[in-house]
Motif scaffolding. Structure first.
Motif, PDB file in Angstrom:
ATOM      1  N   GLN A  18       0.868 -11.293  -3.144  1.00 29.44           N
ATOM      2  CA  GLN A  18      -0.362 -11.011  -2.405  1.00 29.44           C
ATOM      3  C   GLN A  18      -0.478  -9.529  -2.043  1.00 29.44           C
ATOM      4  OE1 GLN A  18      -1.585 -13.652   0.681  1.00 29.44           O
ATOM      5  NE2 GLN A  18      -1.019 -15.502  -0.435  1.00 29.44           N
ATOM      6  N   LEU A  19       0.651  -8.882  -1.762  1.00 27.21           N
ATOM      7  CA  LEU A  19       0.636  -7.446  -1.495  1.00 27.21           C
ATOM      8  C   LEU A  19       0.242  -6.662  -2.744  1.00 27.21           C
ATOM      9  CD1 LEU A  19       3.868  -7.099   0.682  1.00 27.21           C
ATOM     10  CD2 LEU A  19       1.507  -6.846   1.477  1.00 27.21           C
ATOM     11  N   GLU A  20       0.675  -7.121  -3.904  1.00 26.36           N
ATOM     12  CA  GLU A  20       0.275  -6.483  -5.163  1.00 26.36           C
ATOM     13  C   GLU A  20      -1.233  -6.566  -5.351  1.00 26.36           C
ATOM     14  OE1 GLU A  20       4.493  -7.518  -7.448  1.00 26.36           O
ATOM     15  OE2 GLU A  20       2.680  -8.689  -7.859  1.00 26.36           O
ATOM     16  N   ARG A  21      -1.794  -7.715  -5.050  1.00 27.65           N
ATOM     17  CA  ARG A  21      -3.250  -7.867  -5.175  1.00 27.65           C
ATOM     18  C   ARG A  21      -3.981  -7.002  -4.156  1.00 27.65           C
ATOM     19  NH1 ARG A  21      -1.773 -13.278  -6.478  1.00 27.65           N
ATOM     20  NH2 ARG A  21      -1.928 -13.966  -4.302  1.00 27.65           N
ATOM     21  N   PHE A  22      -3.450  -6.946  -2.963  1.00 29.22           N
ATOM     22  CA  PHE A  22      -4.103  -6.171  -1.897  1.00 29.22           C
ATOM     23  C   PHE A  22      -4.163  -4.693  -2.253  1.00 29.22           C
ATOM     24  CE2 PHE A  22      -4.469  -3.866   2.067  1.00 29.22           C
ATOM     25  CZ  PHE A  22      -5.335  -4.636   2.820  1.00 29.22           C
ATOM     26  N   THR A  23      -3.105  -4.178  -2.867  1.00 30.87           N
ATOM     27  CA  THR A  23      -3.019  -2.745  -3.163  1.00 30.87           C
ATOM     28  C   THR A  23      -3.368  -2.402  -4.608  1.00 30.87           C
ATOM     29  OG1 THR A  23      -0.669  -2.992  -3.687  1.00 30.87           O
ATOM     30  CG2 THR A  23      -1.236  -2.382  -1.414  1.00 30.87           C
ATOM     31  N   SER A  24      -3.552  -3.416  -5.443  1.00 31.51           N
ATOM     32  CA  SER A  24      -3.805  -3.215  -6.877  1.00 31.51           C
ATOM     33  C   SER A  24      -2.654  -2.460  -7.548  1.00 31.51           C
ATOM     34  CB  SER A  24      -5.132  -2.467  -7.110  1.00 31.51           C
ATOM     35  OG  SER A  24      -6.220  -3.196  -6.591  1.00 31.51           O
ATOM     36  N   GLU A  32      -9.444   4.134  -3.256  1.00 30.60           N
ATOM     37  CA  GLU A  32      -8.378   3.260  -3.735  1.00 30.60           C
ATOM     38  C   GLU A  32      -7.245   3.195  -2.725  1.00 30.60           C
ATOM     39  OE1 GLU A  32      -7.433   3.118  -8.089  1.00 30.60           O
ATOM     40  OE2 GLU A  32      -8.236   5.155  -8.024  1.00 30.60           O
ATOM     41  N   SER A  33      -6.411   2.160  -2.858  1.00 39.69           N
ATOM     42  CA  SER A  33      -5.241   2.053  -1.998  1.00 39.69           C
ATOM     43  C   SER A  33      -4.383   3.298  -2.136  1.00 39.69           C
ATOM     44  CB  SER A  33      -4.413   0.822  -2.378  1.00 39.69           C
ATOM     45  OG  SER A  33      -3.152   0.846  -1.738  1.00 39.69           O
ATOM     46  N   THR A  34      -3.878   3.784  -1.016  1.00 41.19           N
ATOM     47  CA  THR A  34      -3.005   4.953  -1.031  1.00 41.19           C
ATOM     48  C   THR A  34      -1.793   4.734  -1.932  1.00 41.19           C
ATOM     49  OG1 THR A  34      -3.674   5.324   1.265  1.00 41.19           O
ATOM     50  CG2 THR A  34      -1.819   6.610   0.466  1.00 41.19           C
ATOM     51  N   LEU A  54      -1.922 -11.228   6.756  1.00 40.50           N
ATOM     52  CA  LEU A  54      -2.509 -10.384   5.716  1.00 40.50           C
ATOM     53  C   LEU A  54      -3.992 -10.675   5.458  1.00 40.50           C
ATOM     54  CD1 LEU A  54      -2.097  -8.140   3.632  1.00 40.50           C
ATOM     55  CD2 LEU A  54      -1.278  -9.892   2.023  1.00 40.50           C
ATOM     56  N   PRO A  55      -4.436 -11.937   5.443  1.00 44.29           N
ATOM     57  CA  PRO A  55      -5.870 -12.185   5.198  1.00 44.29           C
ATOM     58  C   PRO A  55      -6.804 -11.551   6.229  1.00 44.29           C
ATOM     59  CG  PRO A  55      -4.601 -14.208   4.910  1.00 44.29           C
ATOM     60  CD  PRO A  55      -3.667 -13.194   5.516  1.00 44.29           C
ATOM     61  N   HIS A  56      -6.294 -11.212   7.375  1.00 45.59           N
ATOM     62  CA  HIS A  56      -7.113 -10.607   8.438  1.00 45.59           C
ATOM     63  C   HIS A  56      -7.037  -9.077   8.433  1.00 45.59           C
ATOM     64  CE1 HIS A  56      -7.475 -14.632  10.197  1.00 45.59           C
ATOM     65  NE2 HIS A  56      -6.169 -14.752  10.067  1.00 45.59           N
ATOM     66  N   HIS A  57      -6.212  -8.511   7.550  1.00 48.25           N
ATOM     67  CA  HIS A  57      -5.887  -7.094   7.667  1.00 48.25           C
ATOM     68  C   HIS A  57      -7.078  -6.174   7.393  1.00 48.25           C
ATOM     69  CE1 HIS A  57      -3.357  -3.662   8.123  1.00 48.25           C
ATOM     70  NE2 HIS A  57      -3.473  -3.266   6.878  1.00 48.25           N
ATOM     71  N   LYS A  58      -7.856  -6.459   6.362  1.00 43.30           N
ATOM     72  CA  LYS A  58      -9.008  -5.598   6.069  1.00 43.30           C
ATOM     73  C   LYS A  58      -9.991  -5.588   7.229  1.00 43.30           C
ATOM     74  CE  LYS A  58      -8.976  -5.640   1.024  1.00 43.30           C
ATOM     75  NZ  LYS A  58      -9.737  -5.985  -0.230  1.00 43.30           N
ATOM     76  N   GLU A  59     -10.219  -6.752   7.818  1.00 46.29           N
ATOM     77  CA  GLU A  59     -11.123  -6.834   8.968  1.00 46.29           C
ATOM     78  C   GLU A  59     -10.572  -6.035  10.147  1.00 46.29           C
ATOM     79  OE1 GLU A  59     -12.978 -10.254  11.959  1.00 46.29           O
ATOM     80  OE2 GLU A  59     -11.851 -10.843  10.167  1.00 46.29           O
ATOM     81  N   GLU A  60      -9.247  -6.086  10.346  1.00 48.11           N
ATOM     82  CA  GLU A  60      -8.645  -5.344  11.448  1.00 48.11           C
ATOM     83  C   GLU A  60      -8.718  -3.836  11.214  1.00 48.11           C
ATOM     84  OE1 GLU A  60      -4.808  -6.510  12.725  1.00 48.11           O
ATOM     85  OE2 GLU A  60      -5.414  -8.550  13.263  1.00 48.11           O
ATOM     86  N   ILE A  61      -8.566  -3.396   9.972  1.00 43.58           N
ATOM     87  CA  ILE A  61      -8.684  -1.966   9.676  1.00 43.58           C
ATOM     88  C   ILE A  61     -10.094  -1.475   9.995  1.00 43.58           C
ATOM     89  CG2 ILE A  61      -8.698  -0.239   7.818  1.00 43.58           C
ATOM     90  CD1 ILE A  61      -5.916  -0.997   8.662  1.00 43.58           C
ATOM     91  N   LEU A  62     -11.093  -2.272   9.649  1.00 43.54           N
ATOM     92  CA  LEU A  62     -12.475  -1.916   9.983  1.00 43.54           C
ATOM     93  C   LEU A  62     -12.674  -1.847  11.491  1.00 43.54           C
ATOM     94  CD1 LEU A  62     -14.446  -4.070   7.361  1.00 43.54           C
ATOM     95  CD2 LEU A  62     -14.175  -1.587   7.364  1.00 43.54           C
TER      96      LEU A  62
END
Length: 368
Positions: free
Chosen positions: A44-50, A169-171, A243-251
């Motif tokens: 899932q981390l691979e997908r999150f960061t591509s 893109e992901s850092t 992890l599923p909540h992480h993008k929302e938390e970054i925003l």
């Protein structure tokens, strides 16, 4: 009003059902070391960061050590980094017998000043290790160009910036190896120690996977001198739930930062984030005069603060052997006396931010 600096308990209550079920699942299976959740998290981390490979590990410090060992960095090699960061950045270089070579930082982003890197390169330089301080990536395109032209590797110390982006893109995509930390207070944190390493290089990934389990390529067969660098299964399960909540938390973190920026404009020196990148806002760090008085004043109003970092690395006792002295990195030394972090988490309410802004404004106006 009492403000919580990181609000970890509030976050747990929000995701309590998912987290509790994830932990209970590990307890029911009793597979505490390298359980299924570890490999599932890595996918899932691979997908999150591509990125092609995500390898979880015991903490962000070990992530740096494993990365450098994968690149064969050893005694006498030089690694360029910044003196304005947490000790782990340079500590891991020194632990391998390599030499941390410091380059000063930019006064507004707090990240490594890329205009000063080339002059620090010698025949012993093997890598550049930029730090994404407080959540913002460094100027990675310029760093990558410098590294390629001098035959160097790039390892990003991204302990504070998981979820940040650079040029959309992901850092993690902008280095030979990217590392991060899952310490509880990080943008994505577990409930103990944890970290991860990201790379698109198959060779590095294979070696790192062996190094984190004592250099094993199969049970009781050791190809390398390695270490115990695994992520516990329970911590992996917690991260899977969060992890599923992480993008929302970054925003949400970015929204908090923008409200701070708006309220504190022309009051203090607020953080600068370059237009080509997005910060994960691990910290919201301002610069003030009379920092001790400022901190005491806010504490009297139940507003917690933190100082990251009060003493640059080149002035630390443990690095005396490098024969560096005060005045050599003036920006880092100046920042170490001025920076202070205000409460930053995705759950700060508007009225809490307003309360903090009013307190900062009141002190600064009185101080002037």
């Amino acid at each position: 009003m009492k403000i919580d600096f990181a609000n970890l308990q509030h976050q747990y209550q929000l995701y309590k059902k998912e987290i509790d079920l994830a932990i209970q699942s590990v307890l029911d299976k009793s597979n505490y070391i390298m359980g299924d959740e570890v490999s599932l998290l890595e996918r899932q981390l691979e997908r999150f960061t591509s990125t092609k490979h995500a390898i979880t590990c015991s903490n962000g410090t070990d992530a740096l050590t494993l990365s450098m060992k994968a690149l064969n960095i050893s005694a006498g090699d030089e690694v360029i980094t910044t003196p304005f960061t947490f000790i782990a950045t340079a500590e891991t270089i020194a632990m391998l017998g390599a030499i941390p070579v410091f380059v000063d930082v930019e006064p507004d982003t707090f990240n490594i000043d890329t205009t000063k890197i080339i002059s620090a390169i010698t025949s012993k330089t093997k890598a550049i290790m930029p730090v994404s301080l407080y959540g913002q990536p460094s100027n990675m395109l310029e760093i990558s160009d410098i590294a390629k032209s001098h035959g160097l590797k790039v390892i990003i110390d991204g302990a504070q910036c998981f979820g940040s982006t650079y040029h959309g893109e992901s850092t993690a995509k902008f280095a030979d190896i990217y590392t991060t930390s899952f310490f509880p207070a990080k943008p994505l944190g577990c409930y103990g120690d944890g970290g991860a390493i990201f790379t698109d290089n198959d060779t590095y990934a294979e070696k790192i996977r062996m190094l984190r389990v004592h250099g094993q390529n199969e049970r009781y067969h050791h190809k390398y001198i390695g270490m115990t660098g695994r992520l516990d299964t329970i911590q992996a399960a917690i991260l899977l739930a969060k992890l599923p909540h992480h993008k929302e938390e970054i925003l949400a973190r970015d929204n908090v930062a923008q409200l701070y920026n708006k309220g504190l404009k022309n009051i203090v020196k607020t953080p600068v984030v370059r237009s080509d990148r997005k910060s994960a806002w691990a910290q919201y760090t301002i610069r003030v005069n009379n920092r001790s008085e400022f901190q005491e004043n806010l504490l009297s109003k139940n507003i917690p603060t933190s100082i990251h970092y009060p003493k640059p690395l080149h002035l630390q006792e443990c690095f005396q052997y490098l024969n560096l002295s005060s005045g050599m990195f003036p920006i880092s030394e100046m920042l170490s006396k001025e920076v202070i972090s205000l409460p930053m988490n995705p759950f700060l309410k508007t009225e809490e931010i307003d309360y903090i802004v009013d307190a900062v404004t009141s002190f600064c106006n009185a101080d002037n």
